[in-house]
Design an enzyme around this catalytic site. Structure first.
Site, PDB file in Angstrom:
ATOM      1  N   ASN A  51      26.983 -45.439  60.028  1.00 46.65           N
ATOM      2  CA  ASN A  51      25.806 -46.120  59.472  1.00 46.65           C
ATOM      3  C   ASN A  51      26.003 -47.628  59.396  1.00 46.65           C
ATOM      4  OD1 ASN A  51      24.403 -43.738  59.119  1.00 46.65           O
ATOM      5  ND2 ASN A  51      24.960 -43.507  56.958  1.00 46.65           N
ATOM      6  N   GLU A  85      30.805 -37.556  52.315  1.00 43.40           N
ATOM      7  CA  GLU A  85      31.994 -36.946  51.706  1.00 43.40           C
ATOM      8  C   GLU A  85      32.720 -36.017  52.667  1.00 43.40           C
ATOM      9  OE1 GLU A  85      34.349 -36.933  48.228  1.00 43.40           O
ATOM     10  OE2 GLU A  85      32.381 -37.876  48.403  1.00 43.40           O
ATOM     11  N   SER A  87      33.671 -36.522  55.548  1.00 45.29           N
ATOM     12  CA  SER A  87      34.728 -37.215  56.292  1.00 45.29           C
ATOM     13  C   SER A  87      35.997 -37.394  55.475  1.00 45.29           C
ATOM     14  CB  SER A  87      34.222 -38.589  56.757  1.00 45.29           C
ATOM     15  OG  SER A  87      33.317 -38.449  57.820  1.00 45.29           O
ATOM     16  N   GLY A 116      32.018 -47.571  51.563  1.00 41.82           N
ATOM     17  CA  GLY A 116      31.960 -47.149  50.176  1.00 41.82           C
ATOM     18  C   GLY A 116      33.218 -46.426  49.756  1.00 41.82           C
ATOM     19  N   ARG A 132      55.050 -43.820  56.943  1.00 48.87           N
ATOM     20  CA  ARG A 132      55.590 -43.904  55.578  1.00 48.87           C
ATOM     21  C   ARG A 132      55.013 -45.064  54.770  1.00 48.87           C
ATOM     22  NH1 ARG A 132      60.744 -42.541  58.189  1.00 48.87           N
ATOM     23  NH2 ARG A 132      61.127 -40.334  57.825  1.00 48.87           N
ATOM     24  N   GLU A 260      48.438 -44.378  35.504  1.00 51.54           N
ATOM     25  CA  GLU A 260      47.620 -43.535  34.646  1.00 51.54           C
ATOM     26  C   GLU A 260      48.443 -42.804  33.582  1.00 51.54           C
ATOM     27  OE1 GLU A 260      43.316 -41.636  35.709  1.00 51.54           O
ATOM     28  OE2 GLU A 260      44.983 -41.129  37.023  1.00 51.54           O
ATOM     29  N   HIS A 275      32.166 -35.410  35.939  1.00 52.12           N
ATOM     30  CA  HIS A 275      32.750 -34.787  37.130  1.00 52.12           C
ATOM     31  C   HIS A 275      32.413 -33.305  37.196  1.00 52.12           C
ATOM     32  CE1 HIS A 275      36.048 -37.930  38.269  1.00 52.12           C
ATOM     33  NE2 HIS A 275      34.897 -38.162  38.862  1.00 52.12           N
ATOM     34  N   CYS A 819      15.791 -30.609  21.163  1.00 48.32           N
ATOM     35  CA  CYS A 819      14.473 -31.073  20.714  1.00 48.32           C
ATOM     36  C   CYS A 819      14.552 -31.782  19.362  1.00 48.32           C
ATOM     37  CB  CYS A 819      13.479 -29.922  20.658  1.00 48.32           C
ATOM     38  SG  CYS A 819      13.774 -28.703  19.370  1.00 48.32           S
ATOM     39  N   ARG A 867     -26.072 -20.644  49.100  1.00 47.77           N
ATOM     40  CA  ARG A 867     -26.730 -19.357  49.165  1.00 47.77           C
ATOM     41  C   ARG A 867     -26.577 -18.824  50.598  1.00 47.77           C
ATOM     42  NH1 ARG A 867     -32.891 -19.736  48.942  1.00 47.77           N
ATOM     43  NH2 ARG A 867     -32.425 -21.034  47.146  1.00 47.77           N
ATOM     44  N   THR A 872     -21.927 -13.282  46.498  1.00 57.28           N
ATOM     45  CA  THR A 872     -22.068 -12.013  45.785  1.00 57.28           C
ATOM     46  C   THR A 872     -21.202 -10.936  46.425  1.00 57.28           C
ATOM     47  OG1 THR A 872     -24.310 -12.577  45.109  1.00 57.28           O
ATOM     48  CG2 THR A 872     -23.706 -10.245  45.054  1.00 57.28           C
ATOM     49  N   HIS A1169      13.655 -30.770  62.317  1.00 58.79           N
ATOM     50  CA  HIS A1169      14.074 -30.330  63.644  1.00 58.79           C
ATOM     51  C   HIS A1169      14.698 -31.504  64.385  1.00 58.79           C
ATOM     52  CE1 HIS A1169      11.237 -27.278  62.414  1.00 58.79           C
ATOM     53  NE2 HIS A1169      11.558 -26.509  63.436  1.00 58.79           N
ATOM     54  N   LYS A1197      14.385 -25.215  56.136  1.00 57.76           N
ATOM     55  CA  LYS A1197      14.506 -24.874  57.552  1.00 57.76           C
ATOM     56  C   LYS A1197      15.081 -26.064  58.301  1.00 57.76           C
ATOM     57  CE  LYS A1197      11.928 -23.361  61.633  1.00 57.76           C
ATOM     58  NZ  LYS A1197      10.607 -23.384  62.309  1.00 57.76           N
TER      59      LYS A1197
END
Length: 1574
Positions: A51, A85, A87, A116, A132, A260, A275, A819, A867, A872, A1169, A1197
């Site tokens: 793209n 995704e 790929s 992205g 490596r 992390e 997630h 609610c 009519r 009817t 299609h 479809k």
């Protein structure tokens, strides 16, 4: 893309190095130089997706080449991979690595990841492992990647087990964030990235969060402009600021915690739950959209756990929604994108269990403690039970409040006061700091609305606890976008008058709208009052409710305004608050009786005074108010009282549980009428109440000790009656509550709601004109609602029943948990934290509470048309099919008035009086006979504008208004001959063409009759009409059954005209379940011609229709650009009730939306299609088309083109993945010879052709028979054995019949004889694995019945089984055997085929029939005649005792009568017109029978009817009885036809396929029939 200035870009440090570079326009004229200077290499590998490649790679390559001085400089290799995704996989990674090796890339190679998050994640992982580890740089092109995935060094690929499960931490050498990429980023993708921007501000920096709040309108406005250069120029500086701010936060966190260990987990705020949602809803829901919902849920969780204030949750949710991001799964966009897919809570918890933040089985979630601050500097361990409460649609309350409890509860700010304060402050001048504002949906709608009207600006202070609102003195501008108010009744009423103060802007009016309930809640008295004062207001819906279009006239006139205030005091408050800005002083006079809820009017007056406007109450008339012109002066600070209505719930819990509760900020000095609840209701019920001016404390009696109230007038506090009702449910005696009539028109009919839900607890109730009566029960007798408490999306219903649940005898589920957000978003938190109640999440979703929902299938039908069009006739047909009474309104008008229509018109009434009476009659029947009837209207009913309004409103509320029409020339010819009605005063054709648009406007369905008037007057409803009525009013079982089949087909009709193919259509539809009308292939595509073709196709095929307009670009013949004609044809198809609409996803949005809005019971096949073969099933390029189809279609479809056999396997994998994700059925095929395998394996609604058609609709199309044969070869269809049981049977024609039909339809089954008269021999055969079904004849028709699992009702009545059908059990492989009888069906078919109409309602006189014989077949003949409406049914046989035995064995309503002899025939009131002979024909007929039969055959009949003798013996073919009948002028049917017909029905029961009857006849007669349909 070029730099707009020569300044150095901004750098951000990460891990000690300034490696993040941010600015506009750096990609082409800065990145290359920086790479050469700082990230040197001999080889740069630029990878992006297909793209982006053509737009961004060639210019970069040009810049790169221009910066290289010598031929020995570094080389640039480029590669494009598929987007999406898909790929991000092992296969794609291997492909890139192999390609790089083939290009002799070495360890000094630098990868440039342009794209992205998918590109960055995957290329980063390639870099981490290639040789490596090599260097790479990130060039993010989406906002999401710029602020999130490109920063921090997380790289990964997906596996079948989940996302990002294999990867590495590998830091990029550079991150180039060029903001110019965002100019071309689609708006949805941009907003998707804003979720991560909001996230970082929410966890780290309140100032940045405030910046996001303040700039949302300008950012969204810019982003929604068409993509291209300059699109984001208005927000250039703020865009850079928010990206820098978000990127800095992430860089700072990563620098402190690269791997992390704890702190970096904070960046996962919103992701734990987000997630999980994403895992279930991807790819339809984007990452940021899922995270946005996750942030709100995790903030609500923090509030539930007591670590985050409600105001912060509301502030976060408002900020998220201000960017157009969803905040819940109930968001309309989410429902549309995901086709309403459910997210089961248990599955969500399973997904959350694999979160990398978790500690073993302990789930860890980032909890906010305030905007810009987290509860801990890491994710916090949270119990599953708490998470489940937040994720569930409903709440399970376990009763049990400690008897020693004494708690203090501060309810949220009053909704009534909050909404008034926002109106007054916005209309006022100056800045007002509003404290304790209610953070709820209703108040958010109000705040958003006044902002959109330009009435005020605002900001938040003190962590969202204080709203700082600056009013603009009433300077309001009309809004170009509708103001959506949800179910906020207060906001809708207040804003109706406020919007009338607006001045024109880009538009000259403003639309107020709301949800479905709001569009039936009344607002008529307020609109009437404003209209009378010169305000132009239009109702845009059918009733006197929202939506409203209100003219921007700069204010209303003023002067005297009269207002009916008996329904809602909010009408009064609405005018009072806006009155100072009227053009003249206002005198507001309340009329119609005592105003409702006077304390709320007093509240408004007191608040107006606080804001600087004194209202003078008339000394002579207490219901009249004088308001001078003026301007509100905003107080510096205004504190909202807690909501007194909401305060009733915690006080009621104390009352019902015998505990103590204090509400510290509501007392006797409150502005709110509901503050009296404790003194006026709880104290008389036996509670101890202590109330000061500012606080209220309630202590309840011991549980079960409450006292009923003989009578309490709750008019001053009507909303609190629900709380009183649940207390009355467990109080001693009966409580009568009055003064609450207005509660019937609140969020729901609350009186009805309370009665229905209290009934689930076993509580007896009653109601009267303005109240409810509740009879209390002892606590230990309370029942537990099995299906939970349905709340009608009403906050007060939910909270009231949560009070009652605290003393239930078992846990109670309150449905629609969310609610309560309307007035107390944290109510469930309060139950848990303040009252110690144990709550659990319950994933129950409310079903439809039938009593309060209009069942559209039972609504009366109104038929309109010229009519002579057949109103009817079709009305009588429809009434018969639906088993309803039929009323011709012309005849009814004549009956009621006592004169004919010509007498009315030519008499004193005249045309005007006739039309007036006609309108009055229409109004009367719509009001009093709105269900269960069929009405035909006079042809001129549409001449009256008032009548048109009634019809339009009726259809828009779900009623059926049917336009009946036939060929215009036929109608004209008929009317020219009709002298029974008044003559038209103008040319008949002119009348029709003038009325045609009026008929179209008033109707939502139309039936085009292809039958001339003379041919249908006395007939049963023709096949096309029966199909039409089933489509628009039936139960939908035909389509449901079809779509549930393991193999289903539709035949594509490729003919230029249906009329020219009516003879071949019955042949080509055999074996198919639906027929596709290729409208683009028709020669004449005018609407009237297409309507005729649809009706003709229904007549010829008798099965569901797929209406298809295939465009040229998708392989058809319809012009792609002819949007107007396409839409008109789609609308025609919907009006004709076609079962399926094939809707191409390339049509413009307005066509897709219009068809969807009007589709009614029709189902959309969302199609795409690819005849040029540009898309691949392997690389994800079909995914966007699937996602788009999922939004619009009941069926999807997708049709590609096969280049190799492998394409079929790729398609199968794609389809399997999609069906695993969403249940929406998918038709997925490949065109071309190589794609035939995909057609064989498709299974669901496979398009097929037929050799009798002129050409195939698509290359590679097969017939249904060919596909079945192929499925047999593949093992997908097993050959089955069918049998005939009986003795003697050697001469039976059944094997010839069934084996011919098996061969004809491509089935591999065999039918053979099992000659036996022993039931035990049958027992073994019918339980064999390959047993497919059996026919049963004498002497076993009775003996086989005990061998079967089930016997049909008809077989039980007849007392014989001639057919055995294997029936698979739901969810089980074990088959049950059903016994049925098709003899009677065969008889009925033969009678109908010769023109014998059903007598059930076909005539006003009765019709009788005769059966000759007394054997087993006699019983089937009696059943057939009864089912066809004959009575009495005479019986004739030699043995009178046998006849009596038969008569006694049938129910009395069969009206069976033995015929004694010839003399008795002359005494019959009604001579038989149908005779069925069931006696053997190979022997001479008994003389007495013959004589009696001859007299019957020669008897005259009173009506002209078809007289038929049906012979059941088929040897010989022409019997003595047939000769007698023919000699007497009767028509005859030979027994071989009945044999063929009953076998034809058996074949349908076994296979689900309806072959042509003539093929069954040919097989029985031994005639030549086609051996194949190939």
């Amino acid at each position: 893309m070029s730099c707009s200035n020569n300044t150095e870009p901004t750098r951000i440090a990460i891990l000690g190095t300034d490696n993040i570079v941010v600015d506009h326009g750096i990609w082409l004229n800065w990145v290359t130089k920086d790479l050469f200077d700082n990230v040197k290499s001999s080889t740069y590998v630029l990878v992006t997706d297909t793209n982006l490649y053509d737009t961004y790679v060639p210019p970069f390559k040009h810049a790169f080449d221009g910066a290289t001085d010598t031929t020995a400089g570094p080389r640039l290799l480029t590669l494009a991979i598929p987007p999406g995704e898909i790929s991000k996989s092992r296969q794609s990674k291997a492909h890139i690595e192999d390609w790089m090796l083939s290009q002799q890339c070495t360890r000094d190679t630098v990868i440039i990841a342009l794209g992205g998050g998918v590109i960055g994640d995957m290329l980063g992982y390639v870099a981490a492992t290639f040789m490596r580890g090599i260097r790479f740089v990130q060039v993010p092109t989406t906002l999401l990647a710029m602020v999130d995935s490109s920063i921090g060094g997380k790289t990964a690929i997906d596996t079948p087990m989940g996302k990002n499960l294999v990867g590495a931490f590998w830091q990029p050498s550079r991150i180039y964030i060029d903001l110019a990429f965002l100019e071309t980023l689609p708006s949805r993708e941009f907003i998707n990235g804003m979720a991560e921007v909001i996230k970082t501000a929410a966890i780290w920096d309140e100032n940045e969060f405030a910046t996001l709040e303040a700039n949302a309108p300008s950012i969204v406005a810019a982003v929604n402009q068409p993509t291209g250069p300059g699109r984001l120029s208005p927000i250039r500086e703020i865009l850079k600021r928010i990206v820098l701010g978000s990127a800095r936060v992430k860089a700072e966190v990563v620098s402190s915690d690269e791997r992390e260990g704890g702190l970096r987990n904070l960046l996962n705020f919103g992701h734990s739950i987000g997630h999980a949602y994403e895992a279930l809803l991807t790819p339809q829901l984007l990452h940021g959209e899922a995270v946005a919902i996750g942030m709100v849920k995790e903030a609500e969780l923090a509030r539930y756990l007591g670590v985050l204030r409600p105001s912060a949750v509301a502030r976060l949710a408002k900020c998220i929604s201000s960017y157009g991001l969803p905040t819940s799964l109930g968001d309309k966009r989410v429902i549309k994108l995901t086709a309403g897919k459910r997210c089961p809570v248990d599955i969500l918890l399973q997904k959350m269990a694999v979160d990398k933040k978790n500690d073993g089985r302990k789930k860890k979630i980032v909890l906010l403690s305030a905007i810009g601050k987290t509860h801990e500097p890491r994710a916090t361990t949270v119990e599953d039970a708490a998470i489940k409460v937040m994720l569930s649609a409903s709440t399970l309350i376990t009763p049990g409040v400690s008897t020693k409890l004494a708690t203090t509860v501060t309810p949220p700010g009053s909704k009534s006061i909050s909404n008034r304060a926002l109106i007054l402050a916005a209309l006022g001048e100056g800045t007002c700091r509003i404290k304790n504002l209610l953070h709820s949906d209703d108040v958010e709608f109000m705040l958003t609305a006044i902002t959109r009207l330009g009435g005020a600006s605002y900001a938040w202070e003190d962590a969202g606890e204080v709203l700082v609102l600056t009013g603009k003195g009433g300077q309001l501008r009309a809004s170009s976008d509708p103001l959506y108010l949800g179910n906020a009744g207060t906001a809708s009423r207040f804003l109706t008058t406020v919007v009338a103060l607006c001045s024109p802007a880009d538009v000259s009016s403003t639309v107020l709208t709301g949800n479905a309930r709001m569009q039936v809640r009344p607002i008529g008295p307020l609109v009437d009052a404003l209209r009378s004062n010169g305000v132009s207001i239009d109702y845009l819906g059918p009733g006197k409710s929202l939506p409203l279009r209100i003219d921007a006239a700069g204010g209303f006139a003023g002067g005297v305004i009269e207002l009916a205030a008996t329904v809602s005091s909010q009408y009064v408050s609405s005018i009072l608050m806006a009155a100072p800005y009227a053009k003249e002083p206002v005198t507001l006079r309340l009329v119609g009786g005592k105003p409702i809820s006077q304390p709320y009017i007093d509240m408004t007056l007191a608040m107006m005074k606080t804001f600087g406007v004194q209202v003078e109450r008339s000394s002579s008339d207490p219901n009249t108010y004088h308001i001078a012109k003026g301007t509100y002066k905003n107080p510096a600070e205004y504190t909202i009282e807690s909501d007194a209505s909401s305060a009733t719930y915690p006080l009621a819990i104390a009352a019902i549980t015998g505990t103590t509760c204090t509400v510290p900020n509501i007392g006797s000095s409150s502005l709110q009428g509901d503050a009296r609840f404790a003194i006026d209701v709880l104290q008389p019920m036996g509670c101890t109440v202590q109330q000061t001016a500012s606080s209220t404390t309630v202590t309840g009696p011991a549980p079960g000790g409450l006292l009923g109230l003989p009578h309490v007038d709750m008019e001053p506090m009507t909303d609190a009656f629900l709380t009183a009702s649940v207390l009355a449910a467990v109080a001693a005696g009966t409580t009568k509550i009055s003064g609450i009539a207005n509660q019937r028109v609140k969020e729901c009919n609350r009186i009805a709601a309370m009665r229905e839900q209290l009934g689930k607890f076993g509580i007896a109730t009653d109601e009267f004109d303005d109240g409810i009566i509740v009879t209390g029960q002892p606590l230990d007798t309370l029942k537990t609602p099995d299906a939970g408490v349905f709340c009608y999306d009403d906050h007060r219903v939910a909270m009231s029943f949560s009070v009652l649940s605290t003393v239930a005898n078992a846990p109670v589920t309150i449905l629609e948990r969310e609610c309560t957000g309307k007035t107390w978003p944290g109510w469930w938190d309060t139950l848990s934290q303040s009252f110690g109640l144990r709550l659990n999440g319950d994933d129950k979703h409310p079903g439809v509470e039938g009593r309060h929902q209009q069942d559209h299938t039972t609504r009366s039908v109104f038929i309109v048309g010229m009519r002579g069009a057949g109103k009817t006739t079709t009305g009588r047909w429809m009434a018969k099919l639906l088993k309803r009474p039929f009323i011709d309104l012309d005849e009814e008008l004549e009956r009621r008035s006592g004169m004919t229509i010509p007498e009315m018109i030519h008499g004193t009434k005249g045309w005007e009086g006739f039309r007036r009476d006609e309108l009055q009659l229409l109004h009367d029947v719509m009001e009093n006979q709105a269900s269960g009837h069929v009405f035909s209207c006079g042809g001129g009913i549409v001449e009256s504008p008032e009548a048109r309004k009634l019809l339009i409103a009726y259809k828009e509320k779900g009623g059926c208004v049917l336009l009946v029409h036939r060929d215009t020339k036929q109608v004209v010819d008929y009317l020219l001959q009709d002298k029974t009605r008044p003559a038209y005063r103008e040319d008949i054709e002119d009348v029709y063409y003038r009325r045609k648009p009026l008929y179209d406007e008033c109707s939502n369905f139309q039936y085009f009759s292809p039958h001339p008037a003379a041919s249908v007057a006395s007939r049963d409803a023709p096949l096309d009409f029966r199909c039409f009525v089933d489509a628009i009013c039936g139960d939908g079982s035909k389509v449901t059954k079809m779509t549930a089949k393991e193999q289903s087909f539709f035949v594509s009709l490729t003919v230029p005209s249906v009329d020219s193919a009516v003879d071949v259509i019955p042949q080509v539809v055999v074996g198919s379940d639906a027929v596709e009308l290729r409208v683009d292939l028709l020669q004449d595509q005018t609407p009237e011609s297409v309507a005729r073709q649809v009706s003709a196709l229904r007549s010829a095929a008798g099965m569901p229709i797929i209406f298809t307009l295939r465009t040229v670009s998708q392989g058809g013949c319809f012009p792609d650009a002819d949007h107007t004609q396409a839409l008109s044809l789609y609308i025609l198809a919907l009006r004709m009730g076609v079962e399926f609409i094939d809707l191409e996803m390339t049509w413009p949005e307005h066509i897709l939306q219009t068809v969807t809005n009007l589709k009614g019971r029709s189902r959309i096949i969302a199609s795409h299609h690819d005849p040029r073969g540009e898309l691949s099933w392997k690389n994800g390029s079909w995914t966007p088309f699937y996602n788009r189809a999922l939004q619009w279609g009941s069926v999807i479809k997708l049709v590609g083109t096969a280049q190799s056999m492998e394409d079929n396997y790729d398609l199968a994998r794609f389809k399997s993945d999609m069906l695993a994700s969403h249940p929406t059925p998918v038709i997925a095929l490949n065109m071309g010879a190589l794609g035939k395998l995909s057609r064989v394996l498709n299974g669901f609604l496979t398009p097929v052709s037929h050799p009798a058609l002129p050409f195939k609709a698509a290359p590679g199309q097969l017939s249904a028979a060919e596909i079945r044969r192929a499925l047999f070869l593949l093992g997908n269809i097993n050959a089955q054995s069918f049998h005939l049981f009986g003795k003697p049977i050697s001469k039976s024609r059944s094997p010839a019949l069934h084996n011919s039909l098996f061969n004809l339809t491509g089935l591999p089954h065999k039918y053979g004889l099992v000659e036996t008269d022993q039931a035990d021999e049958v027992a073994a055969v019918i339980r064999e694995p390959d047993f497919g079904g059996a026919s049963v004849t004498i002497p076993l028709k009775l003996d086989v019945m005990p061998l079967l699992d089930e016997v049909s009702e008809s077989a039980k009545v007849i007392g014989a089984v001639n057919t055995i059908i294997p029936m698979p059990l739901d969810g089980s492989q074990k088959r049950r055997l059903l016994g049925d009888n098709t003899d009677w069906r065969g008889m009925v078919h033969c009678l109908e085929s010769i023109g014998v109409a059903s007598e059930s309602t076909a005539s006003t006189t009765t019709a009788s029939a005769l059966v000759i014989g007394s054997g087993g077949t006699t019983r089937a003949a009696i059943f057939a005649l009864k089912s066809h409406g004959y009575h009495p049914i005479y019986m004739l046989a030699r043995n009178e005792q046998s006849l009596e035995t038969i008569r006694a064995s049938f129910p009395t309503d069969f009206d069976l009568r033995a015929l004694g002899g010839p003399a008795e025939v002359f005494t019959l009131a009604v001579a038989p017109t149908v005779v069925i002979s069931t006696i053997p024909a190979d022997k001479p007929m008994d003389p007495s029978l013959r004589e009696t039969l001859e007299v019957v055959l020669k008897s005259p009949v009173s009506e002209q009817r078809t007289r038929v003798l049906l012979e059941m013996a088929y040897q010989p073919r022409h019997t003595a009885a047939m000769r007698l009948a023919e000699d007497a002028g009767w028509r005859t049917i030979p027994g071989a036809e009945v044999l063929a017909a009953q076998g034809w029905h058996q074949f349908q029961m076994w296979t689900g396929i309806t072959p042509r009857f003539i093929d069954a006849q040919a097989a029985v007669n031994g005639d030549e029939i086609p051996t194949s349909t190939d």
